[in-house]
Write a protein that holds these residues in place. Structure first.
Motif, PDB file in Angstrom:
ATOM      1  N   ARG A 181       0.844  -1.204   0.000  1.00 39.91           N
ATOM      2  CA  ARG A 181       0.000   0.000   0.000  1.00 39.91           C
ATOM      3  C   ARG A 181       0.875   1.248   0.000  1.00 39.91           C
ATOM      4  O   ARG A 181       0.720   2.144  -0.808  1.00 39.91           O
ATOM      5  N   SER A 219      -3.785   4.566  -3.074  1.00 36.90           N
ATOM      6  CA  SER A 219      -3.495   3.884  -1.794  1.00 36.90           C
ATOM      7  C   SER A 219      -3.127   4.858  -0.670  1.00 36.90           C
ATOM      8  O   SER A 219      -2.945   4.446   0.468  1.00 36.90           O
ATOM      9  N   TRP A 225      -8.569   6.146   3.342  1.00 36.70           N
ATOM     10  CA  TRP A 225      -7.667   5.548   4.329  1.00 36.70           C
ATOM     11  C   TRP A 225      -7.542   6.458   5.544  1.00 36.70           C
ATOM     12  O   TRP A 225      -7.467   7.677   5.409  1.00 36.70           O
ATOM     13  N   PRO A 228      -3.220   7.919   6.123  1.00 36.25           N
ATOM     14  CA  PRO A 228      -2.588   7.164   5.017  1.00 36.25           C
ATOM     15  C   PRO A 228      -1.077   7.298   4.946  1.00 36.25           C
ATOM     16  O   PRO A 228      -0.406   6.422   4.395  1.00 36.25           O
ATOM     17  N   ARG A 235      -3.237  -1.607  10.831  1.00 32.38           N
ATOM     18  CA  ARG A 235      -4.525  -1.231  10.236  1.00 32.38           C
ATOM     19  C   ARG A 235      -5.183  -2.482   9.624  1.00 32.38           C
ATOM     20  O   ARG A 235      -6.386  -2.640   9.664  1.00 32.38           O
ATOM     21  N   GLU A 241      -9.034  -1.713   9.012  1.00 34.69           N
ATOM     22  CA  GLU A 241      -9.241  -1.385   7.598  1.00 34.69           C
ATOM     23  C   GLU A 241      -8.928  -2.637   6.778  1.00 34.69           C
ATOM     24  O   GLU A 241      -8.223  -3.528   7.248  1.00 34.69           O
ATOM     25  N   LYS A 252      -9.083  -0.076  -3.487  1.00 35.42           N
ATOM     26  CA  LYS A 252      -8.552   0.877  -2.494  1.00 35.42           C
ATOM     27  C   LYS A 252      -7.027   0.942  -2.608  1.00 35.42           C
ATOM     28  O   LYS A 252      -6.386   1.816  -2.071  1.00 35.42           O
TER      29      LYS A 252
END
Ligand code: HEM
Length: 319
Positions: A181, A219, A225, A228, A235, A241, A252
């Motif tokens: 991510r 991402s 998010w 982020p 997470r 998440e 996502k």
């Protein structure tokens, strides 16, 4: 990484010198593939005559290096006793008799060269980059490293981790997901084009338009998010998440792209990175060098997004 993919691709045993030769050639290919202005404005191509000549030379070298490997594999399939070191299966085998829509013949050797190069280039730097960022993040955050090491010890004890153990290690999987991510190895998926007028994010996209997807824009989107910017495997581990990495149930994050042209190496790429990271942490404690806790996380765009200053680490064997 490169050696594993080379063996998977050609299924023939190679000595150090030949591996080195293919490696050098693949690097020249990557450099030659760097986007140029005339890729976008073909009108300007006469001004890039010299660069085109260089690309043609690299292509010739690419064919001369890889065709002998293709021929060697073809021979070993036709006559299984001719090469005792040949693997029972390789990526190449799937290309020899490939049926191509609208064509009677199977791919020509030059086309196979392109496909094999794509396989090698697509899998090497992406996975290697991911592992370098993973080490950097574990050095920067020793708590994450300790938690990962604890999970490894609890799950496998003293034995070496193997592929089968991965599914029983939720924290390891959370670390890798967070890695992909926060550090998708490429900023962009490959260029896609629409075949009929489409709408995307409120914009009209006319037929034939090239569409580029900026992966960190998705991402690290604060709308989808929490926090982020933070590298936080919890997470995913704590279930606060989640994200479907394949993009099937919603996008996502898409470190491997999404849809019909999603990275075909997603499975093996993920396993390679996960296993390598787990083994690195199982065998060694990772510390910063020369300054224990500090890591420069600046990025630089090459074929993949690499660390601007290559990671330097101090590694201590686990007692
Ligand atoms: C962490 C590892 C990897 C990442 C993050 C990654 C990422 C990607 C991305 C973003 C694309 C473009 C997809 C699109 O535009 O929709 C792609 C394509 C591709 N990848 Fe990977 N990849 C990885 C590993 C591998 C491996 C190990 C292989 C080979 C065994 C591989 C082979 C390919 C090939 C051949 C394509 C082109 C597919 C096409 O043209 O349709 N990748 N990859």
């Amino acid at each position: 990484m490169f050696c594993i993919l080379l063996a998977m691709c050609f299924g023939v045993e190679m000595d150090e010198e030949s591996i080195e030769k293919v490696d050098q050639m693949m690097k020249s290919v990557l450099i030659a593939l760097d986007p140029r202005l005339d890729d976008f404005l073909p009108l300007l191509s006469p001004f890039f005559y010299k660069q085109r000549k260089i690309v043609q030379k690299v292509r010739k070298q690419q064919i001369e290096t890889l065709v002998p490997l293709i021929e060697k594999r073809r021979k070993s399939i036709q006559n299984p006793d001719s090469d005792k070191t040949a693997a029972s299966f390789s990526y190449l085998d799937t290309l020899f008799n490939l049926q191509i829509e609208g064509r009677k013949s199977s791919p020509l050797d030059e086309e196979i060269v392109t496909l094999c190069s794509e396989f090698l280039n697509g899998g090497t730097d992406t996975s290697a980059t991911a592992v370098e960022w993973a080490a950097a993040r574990l050095i920067e955050n020793q708590k994450i490293q300790s938690k990962l090491y604890d999970e490894i010890k609890t799950t496998v004890g003293e034995k070496k981790i193997d592929e089968k153990d991965i599914e029983n290690m939720p924290y390891l999987n959370a670390v890798v997901k967070e890695l992909l991510r926060k550090h998708p190895p490429t900023y962009f998926a490959l260029t896609h084009a629409v075949t009929e007028p489409a709408k995307l994010g409120g914009y009209d996209i006319p037929t034939g338009t090239n569409v580029e997807f900026f992966l960190p824009g998705i991402s690290e989107d604060p709308k989808i998010w929490a926090d982020p910017e933070k590298f936080d495997p919890d997470r995913f581990y704590m279930g606060r998440e989640d994200a479907d990495i394949t993009g099937v149930t919603g996008v996502k994050m898409m470190p491997f792209g999404a849809g019909r042209r999603i990275c075909p190496g997603m499975g093996i790429g993920t396993v390679q990175v996960t296993l390598m990271l787990a083994r690195m942490v199982q065998e060694f404690e990772w510390l910063g060098y020369p300054d224990n806790g500090k890591v420069d996380l600046s990025e630089k765009l090459e074929f993949t997004v690499v660390m601007k200053n290559s990671l330097r680490a101090k590694i201590k064997p686990r007692a």
